[in-house]
Design an enzyme around this catalytic site. Structure first.
Site, PDB file in Angstrom:
ATOM      1  CG  MET A   1      -1.801  -0.998   1.534  1.00  0.00           C
ATOM      2  SD  MET A   1      -2.872  -0.979   2.813  1.00  0.00           S
ATOM      3  CE  MET A   1      -2.322  -1.962   4.058  1.00  0.00           C
TER       4      MET A   1
ATOM      5  CD  GLU B   1      -2.700  -4.182   8.339  1.00  0.00           C
ATOM      6  OE1 GLU B   1      -3.521  -4.111   7.118  1.00  0.00           O
ATOM      7  OE2 GLU B   1      -1.629  -3.630   8.254  1.00  0.00           O
TER       8      GLU B   1
HETATM    9  C1  FAD Z   1       8.425  -1.760  10.074  1.00  0.00           C
HETATM   10  C2  FAD Z   1       7.243  -1.269   8.907  1.00  0.00           C
HETATM   11  C3  FAD Z   1       6.368  -2.340   8.388  1.00  0.00           C
HETATM   12  C4  FAD Z   1       5.517  -1.831   7.557  1.00  0.00           C
HETATM   13  N1  FAD Z   1       4.917  -2.720   6.588  1.00  0.00           N
HETATM   14  C5  FAD Z   1       3.949  -2.336   5.810  1.00  0.00           C
HETATM   15  C6  FAD Z   1       3.451  -3.536   4.678  1.00  0.00           C
HETATM   16  O1  FAD Z   1       3.578  -4.481   4.881  1.00  0.00           O
HETATM   17  N2  FAD Z   1       2.620  -2.681   3.618  1.00  0.00           N
HETATM   18  C7  FAD Z   1       2.543  -1.519   3.545  1.00  0.00           C
HETATM   19  O2  FAD Z   1       1.973  -1.051   2.578  1.00  0.00           O
HETATM   20  N3  FAD Z   1       2.851  -0.446   4.538  1.00  0.00           N
HETATM   21  C8  FAD Z   1       3.771  -0.886   5.456  1.00  0.00           C
HETATM   22  N4  FAD Z   1       4.195   0.015   6.504  1.00  0.00           N
HETATM   23  C9  FAD Z   1       4.053   1.500   6.096  1.00  0.00           C
HETATM   24  C10 FAD Z   1       2.989   1.938   7.261  1.00  0.00           C
HETATM   25  O3  FAD Z   1       1.885   1.596   7.340  1.00  0.00           O
HETATM   26  C11 FAD Z   1       3.135   3.384   7.084  1.00  0.00           C
HETATM   27  O4  FAD Z   1       4.517   3.882   7.437  1.00  0.00           O
HETATM   28  C12 FAD Z   1       2.103   4.241   8.002  1.00  0.00           C
HETATM   29  O5  FAD Z   1       0.937   3.827   7.555  1.00  0.00           O
HETATM   30  C13 FAD Z   1       2.430   5.714   7.985  1.00  0.00           C
HETATM   31  O6  FAD Z   1       2.660   6.073   7.019  1.00  0.00           O
HETATM   32  P1  FAD Z   1       3.882   7.295   6.589  1.00  0.00           P
HETATM   33  O7  FAD Z   1       5.013   6.367   7.139  1.00  0.00           O
HETATM   34  O8  FAD Z   1       3.743   7.576   5.356  1.00  0.00           O
HETATM   35  O9  FAD Z   1       3.804   8.466   7.552  1.00  0.00           O
HETATM   36  P2  FAD Z   1       2.826   9.780   7.174  1.00  0.00           P
HETATM   37  O10 FAD Z   1       1.620   9.252   6.463  1.00  0.00           O
HETATM   38  O11 FAD Z   1       3.727  10.699   6.324  1.00  0.00           O
HETATM   39  O12 FAD Z   1       2.601  10.200   8.709  1.00  0.00           O
HETATM   40  C14 FAD Z   1       3.536  10.981   9.211  1.00  0.00           C
HETATM   41  C15 FAD Z   1       3.122  11.626  10.685  1.00  0.00           C
HETATM   42  O13 FAD Z   1       1.794  12.510  10.341  1.00  0.00           O
HETATM   43  C16 FAD Z   1       0.804  12.037  11.327  1.00  0.00           C
HETATM   44  N5  FAD Z   1      -0.438  12.166  10.311  1.00  0.00           N
HETATM   45  C17 FAD Z   1      -0.697  11.852   9.027  1.00  0.00           C
HETATM   46  N6  FAD Z   1      -1.903  12.195   8.696  1.00  0.00           N
HETATM   47  C18 FAD Z   1      -2.384  12.849   9.480  1.00  0.00           C
HETATM   48  C19 FAD Z   1      -3.680  13.430   9.796  1.00  0.00           C
HETATM   49  N7  FAD Z   1      -4.507  13.257   8.872  1.00  0.00           N
HETATM   50  N8  FAD Z   1      -4.084  13.886  11.130  1.00  0.00           N
HETATM   51  C20 FAD Z   1      -3.243  13.718  12.079  1.00  0.00           C
HETATM   52  N9  FAD Z   1      -1.953  13.155  11.748  1.00  0.00           N
HETATM   53  C21 FAD Z   1      -1.489  12.964  10.837  1.00  0.00           C
HETATM   54  C22 FAD Z   1       0.937  10.478  11.261  1.00  0.00           C
HETATM   55  O14 FAD Z   1       0.044  10.173  12.211  1.00  0.00           O
HETATM   56  C23 FAD Z   1       2.493  10.434  11.540  1.00  0.00           C
HETATM   57  O15 FAD Z   1       2.729  10.662  12.965  1.00  0.00           O
HETATM   58  C24 FAD Z   1       5.255  -0.424   7.102  1.00  0.00           C
HETATM   59  C25 FAD Z   1       6.148   0.520   8.081  1.00  0.00           C
HETATM   60  C26 FAD Z   1       6.996   0.046   8.962  1.00  0.00           C
HETATM   61  C27 FAD Z   1       7.910   1.058   9.645  1.00  0.00           C
END
Ligand code: FAD
Length: 381
Positions: free
Chosen positions: A126, A244
């Site tokens: 995703m 999940e």
């Molecule tokens: C070890 C690991 C395994 C993972 N495995 C998978 C996987 O198998 N498949 C997959 O698709 N993804 C995976 N992920 C990704 C994970 O789901 C994302 O990192 C997570 O959803 C957050 O997205 P981002 O890192 O882009 O952070 P961002 O979306 O950039 O967020 C950064 C900060 O902003 C905050 N924020 C964002 N939007 C808002 C809002 N509307 N209101 C308030 N605060 C907000 C967030 O809460 C966060 O604190 C994995 C991540 C890790 C670290």
């Protein structure tokens, strides 16, 4: 309070899983932490004892039992030994519904036997470098050309990213159509134009392979589309995210319980000022508070498991379970580390590994902030 979630058959299954993990996983996990990956053989061995795909119909090799309590047993036992490298819960808890509920008979015959045997390891793509929380902002595209989709884009942070054979990729099939323009395509190992990037270096969960994936004009057969029609991807994801998130909550409570128990034992044996550190009122109060909160969390999560089995678990229920238990987990482990003093900072003590492994729990599967948004929106503001 008595935990009454499980029946005798789950307890028997727990013994099988515990024995398997003690024999095939625990003695090797430290090495896998250094290797940055778990060998594929340990997936096949787990498949041999029936650890994957309970809900898969018997004709495809599964048990044909839809009962998340079996999933919970595996998660709890894996956490109990700190085997954070095993991507089993991603395969069993997150991916199984995609492969069981969204596939047609032809796809089931192609993929489910391997899913159950552990020969086909699964993953979901995703997240992209530019879009995580904001899933609608993804830029990967799949353009239909005859019997194929031409897939272009990039994913990151993908669990099982190196080991996976089948990756469910979230892509825009109609970028102008918003949520209705997203579809799920199964990309298979070896497809031309599909490549994997680095096995990413993380602060914890070192034995878990987490990788970037690249799609450069990958011709994915239209027969690999999940669901009956194009454009359903966003709704398919929303339908599966509660399970999940519940899986992550099960992990969180199990990890908090495990670390708390180990810390109580440590506090009995460690001496300072001529007394056990457990005899200090502060220690007892900290442990009492944590024990209370973990037990309350345990009962809410068990209720969620029953609700999921009854197909009644809502997106809001699961969001509450996810943020509350994972925030609690990080708090519990941090306080327990403090009670270990300097030893808590040493990797040879399980609390140190639990501390780094746990940090991601409030982030993946939807961050704490996004969970609160989901709950907050339900008030109708
Ligand atoms: C070890 C690991 C395994 C993972 N495995 C998978 C996987 O198998 N498949 C997959 O698709 N993804 C995976 N992920 C990704 C994970 O789901 C994302 O990192 C997570 O959803 C957050 O997205 P981002 O890192 O882009 O952070 P961002 O979306 O950039 O967020 C950064 C900060 O902003 C905050 N924020 C964002 N939007 C808002 C809002 N509307 N209101 C308030 N605060 C907000 C967030 O809460 C966060 O604190 C994995 C991540 C890790 C670290």
């Amino acid at each position: 309070m008595q935990r009454d979630l499980f029946e005798e058959e789950h307890q028997l299954f727990r013994e099988t899983v515990r024995e398997f993990l003690a024999r095939e996983v625990a003695p090797h996990h430290d090495r896998w932490e250094k290797d940055g990956i778990v060998p594929r053989e340990v997936w096949k061995k787990a498949g041999e004892i029936g650890m994957f795909g309970f809900g898969v119909p018997e004709e495809y090799g599964g048990a044909g039992i839809t009962d998340f309590r079996y999933n919970a047993v595996i998660v709890e036992e894996v956490i109990r030994i700190g085997a954070s490298g095993l991507g089993y819960s991603l395969h069993n808890d997150v991916m199984a519904p995609y492969f069981v509920d969204l596939t047609d008979d032809e796809q089931k015959a192609r993929w489910l036997p391997g899913f159950v045997s552990g020969e086909l390891i699964t993953a979901i793509g995703m997240t992209e470098p530019g879009a995580g929380s904001d899933l609608q902002g993804i830029r990967t595209t799949a353009v239909r050309e005859g019997d194929h989709y031409v897939l272009n884009g990039q994913k990151t942070f993908i669990t099982n990213g190196i080991n996976s054979d089948l990756v469910v990729v979230v892509a825009k099939t109609d970028p102008a159509a918003g949520a209705r323009g997203t579809s799920l395509l199964v990309v298979e190992r070896g497809m031309e134009g599909f490549s994997r990037g680095r096995n990413l270096e993380k602060i914890g969960m070192h034995a878990q392979d987490t990788a970037e994936l690249f799609f450069d004009n990958v011709r994915v057969p239209a027969a690999n589309l999940l669901g009956a029609a194009e454009g359903q991807g966003f709704f398919q994801l929303m339908g599966n995210l509660p399970q999940e998130r519940l899986s992550i909550a099960v992990m969180a409570v199990a990890a908090a319980e495990t670390v708390l128990q180990a810390t109580i034992e440590y506090c009995k044996s460690r001496k300072a000022f001529g007394r056990s550190i457990g005899s200090f009122q502060n220690t007892r109060f900290v442990l009492a508070e944590l024990d209370t909160e973990v037990e309350i969390a345990r009962h809410y999560v068990d209720k969620c498991i029953r609700a999921l089995n009854a197909k009644e678990l809502t997106v809001v229920d699961a969001a509450k379970a996810k943020w509350w238990t994972t925030e609690l987990q990080t708090k519990v482990i941090d306080r327990c580390l403090q009670l270990h003093g300097g030893y808590g900072y040493m990797m040879e003590y399980p609390v140190a590994k639990a501390w780094v492994d746990s940090r991601v729990q409030t982030i993946y599967g939807g961050t704490t902030e996004i969970m609160k948004e989901i709950i907050g929106r339900s008030f109708g503001f």
